[in-house]
Write a protein that holds these residues in place. Sequence first.
Motif, short mmCIF file in Angstrom:
data_model
loop_
_atom_site.label_atom_id
_atom_site.label_comp_id
_atom_site.label_asym_id
_atom_site.label_seq_id
_atom_site.Cartn_x
_atom_site.Cartn_y
_atom_site.Cartn_z
N ARG A 1 26.72 -0.65 -54.72
CA ARG A 1 26.13 -1.45 -53.67
C ARG A 1 26.75 -1.24 -52.29
O ARG A 1 26.06 -1.30 -51.27
N GLU A 2 28.06 -0.99 -52.25
CA GLU A 2 28.81 -1.09 -51.00
C GLU A 2 28.22 -0.28 -49.83
O GLU A 2 28.03 -0.83 -48.74
N GLU B 1 25.27 -1.94 -48.54
CA GLU B 1 25.64 -3.20 -47.89
C GLU B 1 26.04 -2.90 -46.43
O GLU B 1 25.62 -3.59 -45.51
N SER B 2 26.82 -1.83 -46.26
CA SER B 2 27.28 -1.48 -44.91
C SER B 2 26.12 -1.15 -43.98
O SER B 2 26.17 -1.44 -42.79
#
Lengths: 599, 599
Positions: free
Chosen positions: B79-80, B83-84
């Motif tokens: 996900r990260e 997300e960014s």
Amino acid sequence: MVTRLSHFFLRTLREDPADAEVSSHRLLVRAGYIRRAAPGIFTWLPLGLRVKAKIESVIREEMTNAGAYEVHFPALLPREPYESSGRWNSYGDGIFRLQDRKGADYLLAPTHEEMFTLLVKDLYSSYKDLPLAIYQIQDKYRDEARPRAGLLRGREFTMKDAYSFDYTDEGQDASYQSQRDAYERIFQKLGLEYVIVAADNGLMGGARSEEFLHPTPIGEDSFVRSAGGYAANVEAFTTTAPAPIPFEGLGEPVIFDSPNTPTIQTLVDHANAHLDAPADGIAGPATDGAAEWTAAHTLKNVVLALTHLDGTRELVIVGIPGDRDVDDKRAEVAFAPAAVEAATEQDFENNPLLVKGYIGPWSETGAVLGEQSATGIRYLLDPRVVDGTAWMTGANIDEKHVHTLVAGRDFTGDGFVEVANVRAGDPAPDGSGPVEIARGMEIGHVFQLGRFFADALGLKVLDENGKLVTVTMGSYGIGVTRILAIIAELNNDEKGLIWPASVAPFDVHVVATGREPVVFEVSEKLSAELEASGLDVLYDDRPKVSPGVKFGDAELVGVPQIVIVGRGAADGQVELWDRRTGDREVVPVAEVAARLAAR
Amino acid sequence: MVTRLSHFFLRTLREDPADAEVSSHRLLVRAGYIRRAAPGIFTWLPLGLRVKAKIESVIREEMTNAGAYEVHFPALLPREPYESSGRWNSYGDGIFRLQDRKGADYLLAPTHEEMFTLLVKDLYSSYKDLPLAIYQIQDKYRDEARPRAGLLRGREFTMKDAYSFDYTDEGQDASYQSQRDAYERIFQKLGLEYVIVAADNGLMGGARSEEFLHPTPIGEDSFVRSAGGYAANVEAFTTTAPAPIPFEGLGEPVIFDSPNTPTIQTLVDHANAHLDAPADGIAGPATDGAAEWTAAHTLKNVVLALTHLDGTRELVIVGIPGDRDVDDKRAEVAFAPAAVEAATEQDFENNPLLVKGYIGPWSETGAVLGEQSATGIRYLLDPRVVDGTAWMTGANIDEKHVHTLVAGRDFTGDGFVEVANVRAGDPAPDGSGPVEIARGMEIGHVFQLGRFFADALGLKVLDENGKLVTVTMGSYGIGVTRILAIIAELNNDEKGLIWPASVAPFDVHVVATGREPVVFEVSEKLSAELEASGLDVLYDDRPKVSPGVKFGDAELVGVPQIVIVGRGAADGQVELWDRRTGDREVVPVAEVAARLAAR
């Protein structure tokens, strides 16, 4: 087109990645073949992708030669087929599950037996359509609890999986042999030494199952082999049971005090200190003549707890010779699909008839272990515990054991079980002599699924007589990314990778050293010439990089043949450098193409 | 190796699949190229996989020619990074999300901008490393609300996505041009006619964005083009604003009764029945001289509701000429990333100052629409509503309208907006004349991302002066499976598919008809000879299948060249059959290879 390092997407790294435990992982990352994207999930960089494509191309060629056709299934699959086969549940935490926007269940396929079965059911209906072999090369997913060792145990990985479809067992045998032959050719082409070992055929019930292992001391799997040609993985090894022994002349069971002897070693020490030496009719003929008591005279009763697929927990006790241990992998296979673990304190509390440290199948008042016994607990024996063998074991009374307890006369089991560890010197089941234990890495698996999936999913065809018969299947897998990692694991030195020519990302690595224009002119011309001759050329044309860095990169990247163009270029001389042997040789530039072709 | 239909994994189907709406879907399933696995998710059968591989090979070749290197990202991503970039949320229901056994969030990537950006950030750090172009050919996932039209709008699909990385805008322009040129070569090789149209450049803020459309009446996209060479998709079309008109000599606003005129048409009818004809200074110079009132004299105020990414709902009112409508696609682009819908009854109840059917920007007591007005609702005008244009519009009183309401004098907007539909005859923004509206199918998209992702994920390099500068990126996509479907959609007749030679699954289809052994002997020999000459041969060697069925299958499968071996075989004569033209010609078997090579 010549690939130029000045533009190529490659950065070699000086430092080992912090999480790399094995050399393939360490070097593939450092040399710029792969890059970590998430735990057990990797991005393929251009170098890695080239090696992968070469391995795939070898596999495709041999699949075609074996008459198999390529298909490609989705990675994202609906739940239903896996529900029908029972695997939606039996995979447990091992797969990735998800829902779509409508709430329908999906999974990321870890393997595609169900889909292959349904596809053939969908399109085929007659014995005339068979035999059929189809395969795919596909990215698969497993939610490993501990992804590790880089590509060797990842969560996203590429596999070639082939399946055969037949309507007779004879046909299935022929299809199996055809794939097995293709596997031999594939591993030969890849330069991967292999041993074909008998493997457990699992739950599917097919007749044959064999693994291709690459023998190596750093292998993660153990297998056994005899000088006479037997080879099997440890899970598939079958114990040779001795002949039964007549009961005549055997003594009666003798109970004796054995305080503080909860382990086999303490029991043996106690027996040697307090009992007569094991004599005929006492310890039993199998160990007659021994000067003293040993662990081999004892029968160890190990309490295991099974968790069945439906969630129920069952205790089971295995009786094995005291000089052996329960082998976890063999136990796992023996009790599959149930999960196995050691019994807990709670299990013992729930079964007060079991006297911990002094458990045995017999008591003066009757049988203690077994489905028909006082405890009702299933009791399974090692195949060596045949009728007439006599044992020292627990008497089910605290601090008491019994000896001269004769199997088949004083106690029986509910059956036999293969859970004891295999040891060097154990006889191969085919009579080919004692086995040794070796280590290897699994590189392929061929096995007969039989009718398991065809039954579960209703794959039947009409036979010659117009009768519906269930199709029999074979499954043939090679882990493409795993093979790549294994080749890297086996082909490297302290400087970097050393690819076999069949899978190297490039055939030749031309290194221009120094700053003189002539070096680059000669390199340029030579690279173009080699590429035109059909070789894949990596040309290090970086203008301001020192020879040392260029050589270090060449060694790390591991293209098997390196050509160094340097000071001699003006005189038409270059150096051929064999990455594996380290040999360097000055040759006229005009001869390079011919010399490389000769290698 | 010659592929024999007697063994090949292929079954053609007589019936169209029930869910097939378009001919590519219908024919690709019937002819045995693909098979449905789940809604919008397909299994690739051997024929389909061969066509797909040919398309991929054309793309790879031209990517290499454009200096782009192939990589391969995982489909399963953490996900990260998303997300960014903000896309984990902004994708909404459009992506598949899942969790691993530890509860970590993952997605099945619909596109990989974030990963490409992070990879380059991970490995590169200097302007010397740039420019760089890298690409992948990869299976991607979108959880479409209504997967349909077979491969044209699937949930699992294959894309080639390339990205360029530069540290100057000039470099980015060159990279863009290089990919754009490669796209032209790719579509030329694939035999796909294309128009390059200006496209909306979305949220990323890059300077250029162009779509490659194949013009066809059955296309799902509209685009506009002028005889003078302008081409744009409807979302990217920009309206040419007329020059402002001096206020001098314009009449004052006139309120008039207009009972039962809630729509433009009822208003126009009412005006023509009860008002003087639109005269100079009344309807305004833009429509001076009209004999009667028309919709073009009116200003339509449409209330839209936006849902912003943070979930807040905002009403906005657009003022457009009454002879135009709000184009949903243009509105979507104009207000992105907010979602747009029509205002609801509830919205009107919440805003009692809005008199439904009689909304206008003006009242005798002051402004009604606009951020500084009584309602406070943002009011955006069509670019044609320039200062000095006079309009008939609602007076914000039930059953009353106003005319001679002059923009810039009597009312103003908070800005302009491109939401009105484009019509044939509208002027092209580049002055190249009036446009026509055409239809096409999107086959590729090249656009400059600019610094959106590099900013979000921190991709910077050191420039010549040792200063950190943010990298600028381009994105270049081709839907491989979509292209395949489009080629199928454009190349078929009532009998089946007709592949262009560049992507056909086989080069030639040899059909043996009849039962005489000589037919099969000649066919066998010819097939081997053609294969040896470098052609991919599909040989229909089925022994007991009628010529009619074989011909039907050949027409359905659509290999462009068919050779019929029949009665003439004994005399060395066979028939060449061109699948596209239907022409058949008897030729000596010895000439077949040369004749096919000539085609």
